[in-house]
Enzyme design. Structure first.
Site, PDB file in Angstrom:
ATOM      1  CG  PHE A 150      -0.283   0.459   2.501  1.00 32.85           C
ATOM      2  CD1 PHE A 150      -0.158   1.808   2.803  1.00 32.85           C
ATOM      3  CD2 PHE A 150       0.259  -0.462   3.412  1.00 32.85           C
ATOM      4  CE1 PHE A 150       0.463   2.234   3.967  1.00 32.85           C
ATOM      5  CE2 PHE A 150       0.882  -0.041   4.574  1.00 32.85           C
ATOM      6  CZ  PHE A 150       0.989   1.315   4.851  1.00 32.85           C
ATOM      7  CE  LYS A 174      -2.785  -8.498  -4.568  1.00 35.02           C
ATOM      8  NZ  LYS A 174      -3.247  -7.513  -3.560  1.00 35.02           N
ATOM      9  CD  GLU A 177      -5.533  -6.235  -0.151  1.00 31.91           C
ATOM     10  OE1 GLU A 177      -4.557  -5.973  -0.883  1.00 31.91           O
ATOM     11  OE2 GLU A 177      -5.498  -7.140   0.708  1.00 31.91           O
ATOM     12  CB  SER A 227       4.756  -7.435   5.664  1.00 32.09           C
ATOM     13  OG  SER A 227       3.752  -8.316   5.222  1.00 32.09           O
ATOM     14  CB  CYS A 282      10.347  -0.337   2.867  1.00 31.43           C
ATOM     15  SG  CYS A 282      11.035   0.258   1.340  1.00 31.43           S
ATOM     16  CD  GLU A 384       8.366  -2.870   8.343  1.00 28.16           C
ATOM     17  OE1 GLU A 384       7.572  -3.794   8.119  1.00 28.16           O
ATOM     18  OE2 GLU A 384       8.983  -2.277   7.444  1.00 28.16           O
TER      19      GLU A 384
HETATM   20  P1  NAD Z   1       1.509  -6.609   2.997  1.00 25.14           P
HETATM   21  O1  NAD Z   1       2.523  -7.677   3.089  1.00 25.14           O
HETATM   22  O2  NAD Z   1       0.363  -6.635   3.934  1.00 25.14           O
HETATM   23  O3  NAD Z   1       0.841  -6.610   1.532  1.00 25.14           O
HETATM   24  C1  NAD Z   1       1.643  -6.623   0.357  1.00 25.14           C
HETATM   25  C2  NAD Z   1       0.888  -7.361  -0.731  1.00 25.14           C
HETATM   26  O4  NAD Z   1       0.683  -8.718  -0.325  1.00 25.14           O
HETATM   27  C3  NAD Z   1      -0.501  -6.770  -1.015  1.00 25.14           C
HETATM   28  O5  NAD Z   1      -0.713  -6.746  -2.398  1.00 25.14           O
HETATM   29  C4  NAD Z   1      -1.428  -7.738  -0.304  1.00 25.14           C
HETATM   30  O6  NAD Z   1      -2.680  -7.854  -0.939  1.00 25.14           O
HETATM   31  C5  NAD Z   1      -0.698  -9.057  -0.393  1.00 25.14           C
HETATM   32  N1  NAD Z   1      -1.012  -9.949   0.732  1.00 25.14           N
HETATM   33  C6  NAD Z   1      -1.302  -9.573   2.012  1.00 25.14           C
HETATM   34  N2  NAD Z   1      -1.539 -10.674   2.771  1.00 25.14           N
HETATM   35  C7  NAD Z   1      -1.382 -11.748   1.970  1.00 25.14           C
HETATM   36  C8  NAD Z   1      -1.481 -13.158   2.175  1.00 25.14           C
HETATM   37  N3  NAD Z   1      -1.783 -13.682   3.369  1.00 25.14           N
HETATM   38  N4  NAD Z   1      -1.241 -13.973   1.121  1.00 25.14           N
HETATM   39  C9  NAD Z   1      -0.930 -13.472  -0.078  1.00 25.14           C
HETATM   40  N5  NAD Z   1      -0.828 -12.142  -0.335  1.00 25.14           N
HETATM   41  C10 NAD Z   1      -1.046 -11.283   0.672  1.00 25.14           C
HETATM   42  O7  NAD Z   1       2.292  -5.220   3.069  1.00 25.14           O
HETATM   43  P2  NAD Z   1       1.675  -3.748   3.164  1.00 25.14           P
HETATM   44  O8  NAD Z   1       1.132  -3.542   4.523  1.00 25.14           O
HETATM   45  O9  NAD Z   1       0.826  -3.454   2.000  1.00 25.14           O
HETATM   46  O10 NAD Z   1       3.015  -2.878   2.977  1.00 25.14           O
HETATM   47  C11 NAD Z   1       3.878  -2.558   4.026  1.00 25.14           C
HETATM   48  C12 NAD Z   1       5.045  -3.504   4.111  1.00 25.14           C
HETATM   49  O11 NAD Z   1       5.754  -3.515   2.889  1.00 25.14           O
HETATM   50  C13 NAD Z   1       6.067  -3.109   5.159  1.00 25.14           C
HETATM   51  O12 NAD Z   1       6.516  -4.263   5.820  1.00 25.14           O
HETATM   52  C14 NAD Z   1       7.190  -2.484   4.359  1.00 25.14           C
HETATM   53  O13 NAD Z   1       8.459  -2.525   4.950  1.00 25.14           O
HETATM   54  C15 NAD Z   1       7.146  -3.319   3.135  1.00 25.14           C
HETATM   55  N6  NAD Z   1       7.784  -2.648   2.009  1.00 25.14           N
HETATM   56  C16 NAD Z   1       9.000  -3.115   1.618  1.00 25.14           C
HETATM   57  C17 NAD Z   1       9.651  -2.493   0.576  1.00 25.14           C
HETATM   58  C18 NAD Z   1      10.984  -2.995   0.110  1.00 25.14           C
HETATM   59  O14 NAD Z   1      11.354  -2.695  -0.993  1.00 25.14           O
HETATM   60  N7  NAD Z   1      11.710  -3.767   0.898  1.00 25.14           N
HETATM   61  C19 NAD Z   1       9.074  -1.391  -0.057  1.00 25.14           C
HETATM   62  C20 NAD Z   1       7.827  -0.951   0.376  1.00 25.14           C
HETATM   63  C21 NAD Z   1       7.185  -1.603   1.418  1.00 25.14           C
END
Ligand code: NAD
Length: 499
Positions: A150, A174, A177, A227, A282, A384
């Site tokens: 997000f 994808k 959401e 994450s 991040c 985090e």
């Molecule tokens: P998230 O892991 O909740 O979601 C990321 C994606 O995974 C979304 O598209 C989501 O729909 C999908 N997803 C969520 N739960 C899932 C599941 N159980 N099974 C399959 N897919 C699933 O992350 P977020 O809250 O949207 O973003 C924040 C996180 O992203 C933080 O941990 C941040 O550090 C990380 N991030 C990392 C970087 C990097 O380059 N290292 C960059 C930006 C954000």
């Protein structure tokens, strides 16, 4: 009024059929403004089929033609910058200037991808043997997918599809959401720029949609950012299904402050990098490591009043330093971490938990928090938080300061502030993290370098964008040819060698 968002498949908006939705909020107002349809496996499969259909023709275009689409796309995004930034701020909560930065950093990857004819050039060795020439070429993989978080709804999709599409692949995005409107709009603009239908598809969904991507044999590669637990799951599942995977995860980025650092500069850097975008980056700095108690005390003297004076406000107000958190749930999680820090014995110097913005009482706002005396064994150090919370961990020596980020489970970004070139060089060489800043708080590499952390901040061995991105989205084919064919070497029963 609540808008029902759609998927974007084969160049058209497609209404979701699952009957399952997720609310999309305006975090400044704390109100639902739209509904994200959560795709079924069949809806995801129809997008994969559309991308597969579009692939042969798109891959066969010469790279200059694909580059021209990228040039046009860049122009269109620039033309629509204000609309896109307002849309992004409304759903995410980051301030408009920061939303423009999010879009601009994505556009820089598109600019890089405009050079694709050069980037995909192969190698040629003339006369590798008698009449033998050898050449290598890079070819696209086919249908590839990107699953995005997000917190950068413009930049991260563009990191992925910018390079993938320029290389000749077709793409399924994808998006998160929680804020999918910008990726949907970018897909429309890509069609307007001349990409054929099916080259860029956006399917909104949750685990069901993601699992379909990870297991469908038509998907050749998966790029993920989110994450760590999900990154690790995506990496293992997609790899077990024979796909190429890069999966970026969470972070805990440290800034080391040496006794010879300019502390006014450090305070500026920590305020921006720790609290910008409400800490939902991040690459945010979440741990400050002053070396020596005198440095820590002098830093706190500068930092504390700045944290207390942060202007937390509506995302569309140009005077706000940062806006609301993305959701009520995330706000509660971040506040929970601050409660935990107090319980664990850290000293809360600035407490932003009770912050309320007049006129926006339902918004998901949180004031800046500053902890001192955080130690390695505390959960607020190990995990985090992803909010406007900065922890000070006091180190007594340079070696102890290097050891903290190096032994932390995450290894995304790290920074050092110093005026000593020797110390900076030694730090950059020894520290165990993927991206290092020297007197730079957020060392996000530019588009022509590549982005990626170490340890549990990234799974897979290829970074995002830059030439690493081109490698990720292409495969090498090497041809050995003999002309003229008249040369006869006779039958060879042993492996051919260059004698
Ligand atoms: P998230 O892991 O909740 O979601 C990321 C994606 O995974 C979304 O598209 C989501 O729909 C999908 N997803 C969520 N739960 C899932 C599941 N159980 N099974 C399959 N897919 C699933 O992350 P977020 O809250 O949207 O973003 C924040 C996180 O992203 C933080 O941990 C941040 O550090 C990380 N991030 C990392 C970087 C990097 O380059 N290292 C960059 C930006 C954000």
């Amino acid at each position: 009024m609540t808008t029902e968002l759609t998927h974007f498949i084969a160049g058209k908006h497609v209404k979701g059929t699952s009957g399952r939705f997720l609310d999309v909020y305006n975090p400044t107002l704390g109100e639902v403004q739209a509904k994200s349809p959560l795709a079924t496996a069949d809806e995801m499969r129809s997008a994969i089929a559309a991308a597969q259909k579009a692939f042969p023709e798109w891959a066969a275009q010469n790279p200059q033609k694909r580059a021209r689409v990228m040039f046009k796309f860049k122009e269109l995004v620039e033309k629509n910058m204000d609309e896109l930034a307002a849309m992004l701020s409304r759903e995410h909560g980051k301030v408009i200037s920061d939303s423009k930065g999010d879009i601009q950093r994505g556009l820089e990857v598109i600019e890089f991808a405009c050079g694709i004819p050069h980037l995909m050039k192969g190698d040629f060795s003339e006369g590798a043997g008698p009449g033998i020439d050898m050449y290598s070429m890079r070819q696209p993989l086919g249908v590839v997918a990107g699953i995005t978080p997000f917190n950068f709804p413009a930049m991260i999709p563009m990191w992925m599809f910018g390079v993938a599409i320029a290389c000749g692949n077709t793409f399924i995005c994808k998006p998160s959401e929680k804020d999918p409107s910008v990726p949907l709009r970018l897909a429309e603009l890509m069609m307007e720029a001349g990409a054929p239908a099916g080259v860029l598809n956006v399917v909104i969904g949750d685990k069901e949609a993601v699992d379909t991507i990870l297991t469908d044999p038509r998907i050749q590669a998966v790029s993920f950012v989110g994450s760590t637990n999900i990154a690790s799951y995506v990496y293992a599942t997609a790899a077990a299904n024979g796909k190429r995977v890069q999966a970026m995860g969470g972070a805990k980025n440290h800034m080391i402050i040496m006794p010879d650092a300019n502390l006014d500069q450090v305070a500026d850097a920590l305020i921006g990098a720790g609290y910008g975008s409400a800490g939902e980056r991040c690459m945010a700095i979440s741990v400050a490591v002053p070396v020596g108690d005198a440095v820590a005390d002098a830093l706190i003297e500068r930092l504390k009043p700045r944290v207390e004076a942060l202007r937390v406000g509506p995302s569309n107000d140009p005077d706000s330093d940062y806006g609301p958190m993305v959701s009520a749930e995330h706000l509660a999680k971040v506040k929970g971490y601050v409660d935990l820090g107090v319980k664990e014995g850290a000293k809360l110097l600035v407490d932003g938990r009770d912050f309320k913005l007049q006129g926006y009482e339902k918004g998901y706002f949180m004031g800046g928090c500053l902890f001192d005396n955080v130690t390695r064994d505390m959960r607020i150090y190990k995990e985090e938080i992803f909010g406007p919370v900065l922890s000070i961990v006091r180190a007594q020596s340079f070696d102890e300061a290097i050891d903290l980020p190096s032994t932390h489970e995450y290894g995304n970004g790290v920074a050092i502030y110093t005026s000593d070139g020797d110390a900076a060089r030694d730090f950059a060489s020894r520290v165990q993290a993927g991206m290092v800043g020297i007197n730079v708080p957020i060392p996000v590499p530019l588009a022509y370098h590549s982005f990626g952390g170490w340890k549990r901040s990234a799974f897979g061995d290829t970074n995002q964008h830059g030439t690493e991105g081109v490698k990720f989205y292409t495969k090498i084919k090497t041809v050995t040819s003999r002309w003229p064919t008249g040369i006869r070497a006779g039958a060879e029963f042993s492996i051919p060698t260059m004698k």
